[in-house]
Design a protein around this motif. Sequence first.
Motif, PDB file in Angstrom:
ATOM      1  N   GLY A  69      -8.883   4.549   0.479  1.00 51.85           N
ATOM      2  CA  GLY A  69      -7.788   3.666   0.896  1.00 51.85           C
ATOM      3  C   GLY A  69      -7.325   3.970   2.301  1.00 51.85           C
ATOM      4  O   GLY A  69      -7.127   3.071   3.123  1.00 51.85           O
ATOM      5  N   GLU A  70      -7.179   5.259   2.595  1.00 52.94           N
ATOM      6  CA  GLU A  70      -6.764   5.675   3.941  1.00 52.94           C
ATOM      7  C   GLU A  70      -7.761   5.200   4.985  1.00 52.94           C
ATOM      8  O   GLU A  70      -7.389   4.613   6.009  1.00 52.94           O
ATOM      9  N   GLU A  71      -9.041   5.426   4.736  1.00 49.45           N
ATOM     10  CA  GLU A  71     -10.075   5.069   5.715  1.00 49.45           C
ATOM     11  C   GLU A  71     -10.175   3.562   5.909  1.00 49.45           C
ATOM     12  O   GLU A  71     -10.232   3.075   7.040  1.00 49.45           O
TER      13      GLU A  71
ATOM     14  N   MET B 220       4.620  -1.525  12.720  1.00 45.57           N
ATOM     15  CA  MET B 220       3.608  -0.689  12.072  1.00 45.57           C
ATOM     16  C   MET B 220       3.967  -0.539  10.592  1.00 45.57           C
ATOM     17  O   MET B 220       5.073  -0.168  10.261  1.00 45.57           O
ATOM     18  N   THR B 221       3.040  -0.840   9.728  1.00 45.50           N
ATOM     19  CA  THR B 221       3.220  -0.667   8.288  1.00 45.50           C
ATOM     20  C   THR B 221       2.570   0.648   7.862  1.00 45.50           C
ATOM     21  O   THR B 221       1.409   0.894   8.178  1.00 45.50           O
ATOM     22  N   LYS B 222       3.331   1.468   7.162  1.00 49.55           N
ATOM     23  CA  LYS B 222       2.841   2.783   6.742  1.00 49.55           C
ATOM     24  C   LYS B 222       2.526   2.764   5.255  1.00 49.55           C
ATOM     25  O   LYS B 222       3.422   2.589   4.432  1.00 49.55           O
ATOM     26  N   LEU B 223       1.226   2.954   4.929  1.00 42.00           N
ATOM     27  CA  LEU B 223       0.760   2.932   3.550  1.00 42.00           C
ATOM     28  C   LEU B 223       0.387   4.334   3.098  1.00 42.00           C
ATOM     29  O   LEU B 223      -0.353   5.031   3.783  1.00 42.00           O
ATOM     30  N   LEU B 224       0.890   4.721   1.939  1.00 45.66           N
ATOM     31  CA  LEU B 224       0.545   6.003   1.346  1.00 45.66           C
ATOM     32  C   LEU B 224      -0.258   5.735   0.079  1.00 45.66           C
ATOM     33  O   LEU B 224       0.243   5.108  -0.860  1.00 45.66           O
ATOM     34  N   PHE B 225      -1.510   6.170   0.073  1.00 43.24           N
ATOM     35  CA  PHE B 225      -2.382   6.024  -1.093  1.00 43.24           C
ATOM     36  C   PHE B 225      -2.353   7.316  -1.896  1.00 43.24           C
ATOM     37  O   PHE B 225      -2.517   8.396  -1.323  1.00 43.24           O
ATOM     38  N   VAL B 226      -2.152   7.194  -3.212  1.00 48.18           N
ATOM     39  CA  VAL B 226      -2.000   8.365  -4.063  1.00 48.18           C
ATOM     40  C   VAL B 226      -2.988   8.309  -5.229  1.00 48.18           C
ATOM     41  O   VAL B 226      -3.040   7.310  -5.951  1.00 48.18           O
ATOM     42  N   CYS B 227      -3.772   9.380  -5.383  1.00 50.71           N
ATOM     43  CA  CYS B 227      -4.587   9.566  -6.588  1.00 50.71           C
ATOM     44  C   CYS B 227      -4.332  11.001  -7.064  1.00 50.71           C
ATOM     45  O   CYS B 227      -3.305  11.581  -6.732  1.00 50.71           O
ATOM     46  N   SER B 228      -5.238  11.585  -7.813  1.00 52.38           N
ATOM     47  CA  SER B 228      -4.998  12.927  -8.346  1.00 52.38           C
ATOM     48  C   SER B 228      -5.395  14.025  -7.365  1.00 52.38           C
ATOM     49  O   SER B 228      -4.596  14.889  -7.028  1.00 52.38           O
TER      50      SER B 228
END
Length: 108
Positions: free
Chosen positions: A18-20, A1-9
């Motif tokens: 990005g999450e969706e 499983m690859t865990k991606l964290l998307f960050v904006c303001s």
Amino acid sequence: MTKLLFVCSENRLRSPTGEEVFSAYEGVEAIGCGTNSDAETPLSGDLVEWADVILVMEKSHKNKVSKKYKELLKNKRLVCLDIPDNYDRMQPELVRLLKNKVPKYVRL
């Protein structure tokens, strides 16, 4: 499983998109968060520790993450996607940009 964290303001438009989008990929877990304290989901040390790859939308986000979570970023990939705050949530152009940029940094 690859865990991606998307960050904006604010965690209202770009990172939730990005999450969706990437949560729908097999073998991927994705969470969106924001650097601002009033973000829907504020960036935290727990989220940084959880993620395999941290994908920020702008250089200013990368600077904030690097400065605040320097110790937690060892062995983490921190990537700037260079996506300006010009899009609505799930706007087709934003989805297309994310689908074009993210695979350059993450094996999907």
